[in-house]
Each structure stands twice: as C-alpha cells, then as structure tokens.
Motif scaffolding. Structure first.
Motif, PDB file in Angstrom:
ATOM      1  N   PRO A 155       0.911  -1.314   0.144  1.00  0.00           N
ATOM      2  CA  PRO A 155      -0.052   0.167   0.002  1.00  0.00           C
ATOM      3  C   PRO A 155       0.879   1.267   0.085  1.00  0.00           C
ATOM      4  CG  PRO A 155      -0.236  -1.170   2.265  1.00  0.00           C
ATOM      5  CD  PRO A 155       0.746  -1.784   1.345  1.00  0.00           C
ATOM      6  N   LEU A 156       0.185   2.432  -0.315  1.00  0.00           N
ATOM      7  CA  LEU A 156       0.960   3.673  -0.356  1.00  0.00           C
ATOM      8  C   LEU A 156       1.187   4.226   1.067  1.00  0.00           C
ATOM      9  CD1 LEU A 156      -0.519   5.851  -3.315  1.00  0.00           C
ATOM     10  CD2 LEU A 156       1.799   4.560  -3.264  1.00  0.00           C
ATOM     11  N   PRO A 177       1.668   7.582   3.372  1.00  0.00           N
ATOM     12  CA  PRO A 177       0.845   8.635   3.492  1.00  0.00           C
ATOM     13  C   PRO A 177       1.437   9.939   2.522  1.00  0.00           C
ATOM     14  CG  PRO A 177       0.864   7.653   5.521  1.00  0.00           C
ATOM     15  CD  PRO A 177       1.884   6.989   4.832  1.00  0.00           C
ATOM     16  N   LYS A 219       0.530   9.617  -1.185  1.00  0.00           N
ATOM     17  CA  LYS A 219      -1.129   9.670  -1.543  1.00  0.00           C
ATOM     18  C   LYS A 219      -0.924  11.029  -2.249  1.00  0.00           C
ATOM     19  CE  LYS A 219      -3.385   6.361   1.702  1.00  0.00           C
ATOM     20  NZ  LYS A 219      -4.027   6.271   2.595  1.00  0.00           N
ATOM     21  N   SER A 220      -1.067  11.080  -3.370  1.00  0.00           N
ATOM     22  CA  SER A 220      -1.278  12.344  -3.973  1.00  0.00           C
ATOM     23  C   SER A 220      -1.289  12.399  -5.584  1.00  0.00           C
ATOM     24  CB  SER A 220       0.229  13.376  -3.873  1.00  0.00           C
ATOM     25  OG  SER A 220       0.176  14.624  -4.621  1.00  0.00           O
ATOM     26  N   TRP A 255       4.159  18.991  -5.610  1.00  0.00           N
ATOM     27  CA  TRP A 255       3.810  18.176  -4.680  1.00  0.00           C
ATOM     28  C   TRP A 255       4.626  18.457  -3.629  1.00  0.00           C
ATOM     29  CZ3 TRP A 255       5.231  12.235  -5.770  1.00  0.00           C
ATOM     30  CH2 TRP A 255       4.689  11.394  -4.914  1.00  0.00           C
ATOM     31  N   SER A 264       2.886  20.828  -1.246  1.00  0.00           N
ATOM     32  CA  SER A 264       1.721  20.404  -0.684  1.00  0.00           C
ATOM     33  C   SER A 264       2.057  19.351   0.399  1.00  0.00           C
ATOM     34  CB  SER A 264       0.544  20.099  -1.507  1.00  0.00           C
ATOM     35  OG  SER A 264       1.025  18.880  -2.280  1.00  0.00           O
ATOM     36  N   ALA A 265       3.075  18.816   0.357  1.00  0.00           N
ATOM     37  CA  ALA A 265       3.210  17.572   1.268  1.00  0.00           C
ATOM     38  C   ALA A 265       4.196  18.157   2.464  1.00  0.00           C
ATOM     39  CB  ALA A 265       3.944  16.378   0.649  1.00  0.00           C
ATOM     40  N   TYR A 305      -2.972   0.246   7.356  1.00  0.00           N
ATOM     41  CA  TYR A 305      -3.464  -0.723   6.712  1.00  0.00           C
ATOM     42  C   TYR A 305      -3.463  -1.958   7.267  1.00  0.00           C
ATOM     43  CZ  TYR A 305      -2.310   2.469   2.609  1.00  0.00           C
ATOM     44  OH  TYR A 305      -2.154   3.710   1.761  1.00  0.00           O
ATOM     45  N   ASN A 310      -1.867  -4.525   6.791  1.00  0.00           N
ATOM     46  CA  ASN A 310      -0.412  -5.109   6.939  1.00  0.00           C
ATOM     47  C   ASN A 310       0.407  -4.345   8.076  1.00  0.00           C
ATOM     48  OD1 ASN A 310       0.342  -2.954   5.797  1.00  0.00           O
ATOM     49  ND2 ASN A 310       1.695  -3.783   4.095  1.00  0.00           N
ATOM     50  N   MET A 340       1.157  -0.974   7.959  1.00  0.00           N
ATOM     51  CA  MET A 340       1.910   0.099   7.548  1.00  0.00           C
ATOM     52  C   MET A 340       0.796   1.172   7.713  1.00  0.00           C
ATOM     53  SD  MET A 340       3.484  -1.140   3.930  1.00  0.00           S
ATOM     54  CE  MET A 340       3.580   0.834   3.205  1.00  0.00           C
ATOM     55  N   PRO A 341       1.368   2.515   8.421  1.00  0.00           N
ATOM     56  CA  PRO A 341       0.452   3.411   8.330  1.00  0.00           C
ATOM     57  C   PRO A 341      -0.150   3.928   7.175  1.00  0.00           C
ATOM     58  CG  PRO A 341       2.830   4.210   8.384  1.00  0.00           C
ATOM     59  CD  PRO A 341       2.627   2.703   8.278  1.00  0.00           C
ATOM     60  N   SER A 342      -1.293   4.165   7.250  1.00  0.00           N
ATOM     61  CA  SER A 342      -2.216   4.706   5.806  1.00  0.00           C
ATOM     62  C   SER A 342      -2.479   6.275   5.810  1.00  0.00           C
ATOM     63  CB  SER A 342      -3.392   3.958   5.592  1.00  0.00           C
ATOM     64  OG  SER A 342      -4.363   4.434   6.408  1.00  0.00           O
ATOM     65  N   GLU A 343      -2.666   6.628   7.214  1.00  0.00           N
ATOM     66  CA  GLU A 343      -2.778   8.227   7.053  1.00  0.00           C
ATOM     67  C   GLU A 343      -2.931   8.783   8.451  1.00  0.00           C
ATOM     68  OE1 GLU A 343      -7.203  10.028   5.126  1.00  0.00           O
ATOM     69  OE2 GLU A 343      -7.186   9.820   7.334  1.00  0.00           O
ATOM     70  N   TYR A 344      -2.561   9.889   8.498  1.00  0.00           N
ATOM     71  CA  TYR A 344      -2.077  10.772   9.643  1.00  0.00           C
ATOM     72  C   TYR A 344      -3.088  12.048   9.747  1.00  0.00           C
ATOM     73  CZ  TYR A 344       2.362   8.510   9.496  1.00  0.00           C
ATOM     74  OH  TYR A 344       3.265   7.361   9.326  1.00  0.00           O
ATOM     75  N   VAL A 359      -1.392  14.236   5.227  1.00  0.00           N
ATOM     76  CA  VAL A 359      -0.234  14.846   4.414  1.00  0.00           C
ATOM     77  C   VAL A 359      -0.566  14.806   3.177  1.00  0.00           C
ATOM     78  CG1 VAL A 359       1.996  13.561   3.745  1.00  0.00           C
ATOM     79  CG2 VAL A 359       0.972  12.975   6.117  1.00  0.00           C
ATOM     80  N   ASN A 360      -0.011  15.775   2.406  1.00  0.00           N
ATOM     81  CA  ASN A 360      -0.353  16.248   1.216  1.00  0.00           C
ATOM     82  C   ASN A 360      -1.924  17.121   1.006  1.00  0.00           C
ATOM     83  OD1 ASN A 360       1.569  14.997  -0.650  1.00  0.00           O
ATOM     84  ND2 ASN A 360       0.846  13.248  -0.300  1.00  0.00           N
ATOM     85  N   TYR A 401       0.895  22.208   7.877  1.00  0.00           N
ATOM     86  CA  TYR A 401       1.028  21.110   7.108  1.00  0.00           C
ATOM     87  C   TYR A 401       1.261  19.794   8.148  1.00  0.00           C
ATOM     88  CZ  TYR A 401       2.330  24.018   3.016  1.00  0.00           C
ATOM     89  OH  TYR A 401       2.338  24.801   2.118  1.00  0.00           O
TER      90      TYR A 401
END
Lengths: 274, 453
Positions: A124-125, A127, A130-131, A200, A203-204, B228, B230, B232-236, B256-257, B268
């Motif tokens: 998986p991606l 964080p 993810k853009s 990018w 924004s990141a 996720y 598995n 792994m972190p997917s979102e903060y 993030v982003n 950010y």
C-alpha cells in the motif's frame, strides 16, 4: 493477477536480452534480417510490458490498495524500461537506424534485470505518496530519464561507430542532431518533472524546494543539460563533444535515480519511514 | 585580439563577457559542481557533527566559508546573481537583433530572395499561375508579399516569427523563479509547532529557533493514525480549529499532502507522537515502604516522607528484546538540597535486574495524549514560482518546437508559354521540418498543375 504480471516481467527481461543481442547482430553483421527480428521482438516486449504494468495496477485495486504502479524502486525500474523502449521505438520509426537499438535496448534490459533482484510484492501507499501528483511526477521524470538514456545511447553509438573521424558525413550529422533532439525532449520532461515534484513537495512538506539530495541532484542534472544545450551556440561543440556530454549527463541521471537513494539520505528514501 | 588593436574600454569588455554564452555555460557547470559538493558535505547539521568529522579548526573554517549551509552562503547567492546578470545582458544584446529581424519590411524581404534550392515548371504563363501560387503559399505559410523585377515575380511569406521570443520567455522565467525565491526568503517564514490534543496554540517556533506569534490561535481537536491491514500507516490526520480573537472561525482536517490555510499561512501535517501528562506510580521510599504517587511531566511533585520527583521522558512502549516490553520513564529524583539523580522506571510487577538505588519507582498508569507536529509556512513568493515554471515550459515549446521560416517563390516565363518556379527557404532552426514544408509546397504546386490541366 499480480503473479501473471510478475511472470510477464520475468519473461520480458529475458526477451529484452534477446532483443539486445539481435540489435547487436544487426550492427555487427549489417543484416536487415536481424534488424526485422529485433524490431518485432522489441514491439512484443513493449506490448507485454505495457500489459504487465496495467495488470499490476488492476491487481492493486483488487487488493483494495489501488494505486498507480509507480510507488517504489521495483515499479519505477519496470516503468523506466518501458519509457526507454517507447522513446527508442519512436526514434526507430522516424529514422530506421536499427544500430541505435544495440545501444538503447540494453539499458531497458539492465533496468529490468535490476528490478528482478527486488521484492516485487504490491504494497500500500505511504501517506506521503498519496497525492494526485504522483502519476504526473513519475511519468514526466521517467520519460525525461528515458530521453536522456536514449541520447546517451546515441552518444555511445556516435563514438563507437567512429563518427568522430568524419563529423561532416550525413550519418554523423544525423546522429548529432538526434542526440540534440532527444536531449531537448528529456530536458523539457525533466523540467516538467521537477516542477510537478515542487508542486507536490509544496503540498506535502510545505516547501517547494528544500535542497533535499534528490532535488539537488535533479537540479544538477538539469544544469548539466542546460549547459549542453547552450554549448550548441559555441563553436566546436558539435559531434564528438556533444556525444561525450550526453554520456556525462546520463551519468548524472543515473546518480539522481540510483546513487542518491543508495548513498545519500533524504526525503525521497521511502524505505525508512519516520 | 592583436596587440596593435586598441583595447576596448573596461565597461564594454565586461558587457561583452556578460553577453557571452561561454559565461552562461561556465556558470551553469559551476553551479552544478557546487551543488554536487553540497550533497556530499552534510548541510545544516548541528555544529557538533562538523566538529566530530573535521575537528574544531575545520569546523571554524567551514562555518566562516558557509560550507555548512552553502546553498544560502553569500558566495552561492553571488554566483546566482552573476547568472541572472548574464541572462539579462545576453538577452538584451540579442533582443535588439531579434527585433531587427522581425521588423524587416516584407516587401524588402521579397526583393532579397535567398539562393533557390529547387525549381519546377508549370504550364501556363506566370500571370495565369500567379493567383493559384499565391493562394497556396498563403495557405501553407502565411501572408504573401510580392516584388516585381522586370518579368520575374517574387512571392515571399513567413511564419513562426514569434517563436524567436521563446528563448527570452525561458530566460525571463528563470528570473521570475529567482524573484519568487527572494520574495519568500525576505518576506516569508517557516516554522513548526507541536500541539497536544485538546491544546490551543497561538505561537510557533521558526526554523531559526525564534518564537513567532501567529496573530490567531489553532486548536488540535483530534489526532488519529490509521493503518493498513499489514500494519503500515495509511493516514495521519489532525482535526484542527482556527480561532480568531477567541472565536472559532474555521475547522480543517490536515492530512499529508492536504494542508490547511488561514490568513495566507499554511499548516502541514509533519509528525506526531505521544505526550505524557501525568503518571501514576508506586514510590518505594528509602525504608522500602511503597506509596502510590502521581508524577507530573517536567514538574516537581513532593513525595511522602520528603524529597521530590518529576518525569523527564516517557515512552508508552519500549521493546527490550525478550526481557521487557512496556512503558519506560526517566524520572528525576531529589532529596532535600542534594544533587538530583536520574532513575529509570518500568511497569509495576516486572522483574528487571537493576542497580539498587536509594529509592525506586514502578509505573502503574500513564495519562498520555497524542500530539501532532505541524509544519507552518508563510510564503508570499510562491505564486511567482508557479508563474515562472509555467512560463519556462511554454518558452521551451516555443523555443524548441517552433521556428521562424521564410519562403520565397519566384515565377518567371520560360519562353514556351510556361512558368518556371524557383523555390528558396530559410529557417532559424530545425531544418528537417523546413525541408518537409518545402517538399509539401513543391508537391502541391505540381499536383494543382495536374488538376488544372
């Protein structure tokens, strides 16, 4: 589906080796029979690789972690091989000089060979990745790298086939112009790659430029090719010098791509998360 | 330059130098080489890193030359300024030439035909052919000008003259990007702030260590990390509320982003962690008697039977091989006016072989709250950067993929009632595409001929 994609990638790697050998034979024996075989196999490789990339993309969606297959070194190497094959095939269609393939196609093979040594599993991606800019950034950068890769192949060909002895011959002038044209393609795409990367990053990480080693090396590569393009306006910089310059430029590309990740730490090292 | 030639005045020589492509070539490569050095020498590290690597004297030299932050060193900025001067002067020098080329009267151009490369013969007199040829040239190239010279008629057309400005657009874009960087540097700032969940802040720490008042406040309502399958972190994600004069004015989800902006200041998602507030612990006094006490983070609390203690550092979970897994705290303990001592405390009920001190602490429960680390930025120059980038890419297409092409067709009678057409062409670059254009022109001239017969 992931398994099928990986099988195709394995197959294409060896097929690219065969293609490289066929192009080398075309050059060595000046035989168009080898040339046609090489071209056909090259198109087959390109088609199969396209399918492998699409399958991998679909597979990631089926796993519920769908993302474009540009998220790690393995995926980027496969895509790099694809972009080299694409740019080379365009040049082959435009010029029908198949000797170029003897220098360009081995690059695609080596990229694939390197990919085979890495873990191919779809992850998986993170964080940070993810853009929406991921796709634009990776496509522009790697097409740019491929443009430079093909220009280096042309530069190597210029030197290896002894064009420097008669730099005014039509073949030498054509190669010289092709080196320039592929550098221009690479330069515009690298610029677009740096710009999309900056947008990018802004924004990141909250900054469009942070002198991170990857950023700095992409700028170094840009500066080297910018000076190459300016050298066209100076006397005596055609032919052999441009051919050598294209090799130096590509060395910078390779360092930006591999050297920075292996030798320097920075924000682009996605293997180590905070 | 030969010796007897008079030397140019110094100012003129400086101008010539700055107008030269050679200087650009040299400066671009110089910047590349310096940038390489900057990726090999660690940048912006604390002084101790350099002292360890290069010694005290080496560090002083580094610091004096700005090698520890070379991309911002005065000499680096000077090289950028030289490149900017080179760009401006070189462009100005060429611009007058370009304007002269573009300002030429088409009638004069028509009269000054280049050496013909190709010729063909058409049926019919020049007078009969002229309208057709003129129309074809106009449709393939552009507006046609005519010059008459006895029996010969010369037609001239050009296209793509505007592409000569591509190079100036690119050069301008570099200056615009540099200006954007300067604006951000002088009028912008960057910093960070850690906000504990529930806390409100109105001040950040700038990158140079100075505090900075925002002029409004920011509250972290909730911080979450999702994972996720598995692991792994997917979102903060930080849910925040902006408060102006104490009143909530805007809420936002920072991931993030996907930053949030308030009054042109951007926030950010950058990092996260846990911050302990207080810890419930067993205090085993010098007599070996156990008391339940509450210790505070970075604050003294009095202990039963005298002395005081406080938490210096706390981690919720530490894995020490197979020996221990659980919370760990560094506690500062002071008895009377004695020198304070540092003690390490583990969870209650674990048997860890430890140096026996005068007292001991065992952790029972910690009250911790997550905190979110935010990057904060104000950059009024960023729009210039994007404007510059856009101009640059547009300029590249103009400069590399369009060219100023000129075509001449000269019609003259052959004597057998036919017309001889001579074709000449010139371009400032990309001869291949010019060759394609002239080939098409010649082909259509002959093709029209066939349909006309």
């Amino acid at each position: 589906m992931e398994a099928i994609s990986n099988q195709i990638i394995l197959g294409v790697t060896f097929a690219l080796l065969a293609t490289s050998v066929l192009y080398l034979c075309t050059w060595a024996f000046k035989s168009q029979a080898f040339g046609w075989a090489a071209s056909i196999l090259n198109w087959v490789c390109f088609g199969a690789l396209t399918a492998a990339i699409i399958l991998r993309w679909v597979a990631s969606h089926q796993m519920g972690i769908g993302h474009a297959p540009f998220s790690n070194l393995f995926e980027s190497l496969v895509f790099f091989a694809w972009t080299i094959a694409l740019i080379y095939l365009i040049i082959e269609m435009a010029t029908w000089i198949r000797t170029i393939g003897a220098f360009a196609v081995p690059l695609a093979f080596l990229a694939m060979l390197y990919a085979l040594t890495l873990d191919p599993s779809i992850k998986p991606l993170l964080p940070a990745l993810k853009s929406n800019w991921l796709i634009a950034h990776v496509i522009t950068c790697f097409l740019g790298y491929a443009g430079f890769g093909v220009s280096a192949a042309l530069g190597a060909m210029y030197l290896a086939t002894g064009q420097a002895k008669d730099p005014a011959s039509p073949r030498a002038l054509l190669l010289d112009n092709l080196i320039y044209q592929t550098v221009v393609v690479g330069f515009i795409l690298l610029t677009a790659g740096i710009v999309t990367g900056s947008i990018w990053a802004n924004s990141a990480w909250g900054t469009y430029w942070s002198w991170d080693p990857k950023e700095t090396w992409s700028l170094i590569t840009w500066l080297v090719y910018a000076s190459l393009l300016h050298s066209r306006f100076m006397r005596g910089w055609q032919g052999k010098r441009i051919a050598m310059f294209s090799l130096v430029g590509f060395a910078c590309v390779l360092f930006t791509y591999f050297g920075v990740n292996l030798l320097l730490s920075g924000l682009h090292s996605y293997a180590t998360g905070k | 330059m030969s010796a007897d030639q008079p030397r140019k005045p110094i100012l003129e020589r400086a101008w010539d130098l700055f107008a030269s492509v050679k200087l650009s070539f040299f400066l671009l490569l110089l910047l590349a080489v310096i940038s390489i050095a900057g990726t090999l020498i660690p940048q912006k590290e604390p002084a101790s890193v350099y002292v360890r690597a290069y010694g005290e004297a080496g560090w002083r030299l580094f610091n004096a030359l700005g090698l520890d932050d070379m991309y911002h060193a005065p000499w680096f900025v000077l090289i950028l300024a030289l490149l900017a001067a080179n760009l401006v002067i070189c462009s100005l020098n060429r611009l007058s030439l370009t304007l002269r080329i573009l300002g030429k009267d088409p009638a004069d151009e028509a009269a000054a035909m280049r050496k013909p490369k190709q010729s063909l013969t058409l049926a019919g007199s020049p007078e009969a052919n002229l309208p057709r040829v003129k129309k074809l040239l106009a449709s393939l190239v552009g507006k046609v000008s005519t010059a008459q010279d006895e029996e010969r008629t010369t037609l001239f057309a050009q296209r793509g003259g505007w592409s000569r400005f591509g190079v100036y657009l690119v050069h301008t874009s570099v200056l615009v990007i540099m200006a954007g960087g300067l604006v951000g540097n002088f009028w912008g700032y960057a910093g960070h702030v850690n906000i504990v969940q529930g806390q409100t802040i109105s001040q950040i720490v700038l990158d140079n260590g100075q505090p900075k008042d925002l002029g409004f406040a920011l509250r972290l309502d909730k911080f979450t990390v999702s994972f996720y399958k598995n692991g792994m972190p997917s979102e903060y994600r930080s849910e925040v509320t902006f408060l102006d004069q104490g009143k909530p004015v805007k809420t936002a989800s920072l991931i993030v982003n996907d930053p949030a902006e308030y009054r042109s200041i951007d926030f950010y998602q950058a990092s996260y962690g846990t911050s302990v507030k207080e810890v419930l612990a067993n205090y085993i006094d010098p007599q070996g008697k156990s008391h339940q006490v509450t210790l505070l983070n970075q604050q003294w609390s009095p202990l039963p039977g005298g002395g005081q203690a406080g938490i210096m550092a706390f981690r919720e979970k530490v894995q020490m091989g197979s020996m221990y897994s659980g919370p760990i705290a560094r506690i500062l303990y002071q008895k009377g006016q004695e020198q304070p001592q540092q003690l390490t405390a583990f969870a209650a009920g674990t048997k860890i072989p430890m140096k026996s001190g005068p007292v001991r602490f065992e952790l029972i429960e910690a009250k911790a709250a997550p905190y979110s680390g935010l990057q904060v930025k104000y950059d009024p120059g960023v729009w210039l950067i994007w404007a510059g980038c856009t101009l640059m890419v547009l300029g590249f297409f103009m400069a590399f993929y369009f060219s100023h092409r000129k075509l001449w067709l000269r019609l003259s009678p052959t004597g057998q009632g036919r017309t001889r057409v001579e074709l000449a062409a010139s371009t400032n670059k990309n001869r291949h595409s010019l060759a394609r254009l002239t080939a098409r022109l010649a082909e259509q001239l002959s093709a029209d001929q066939k349909t006309g017969e």
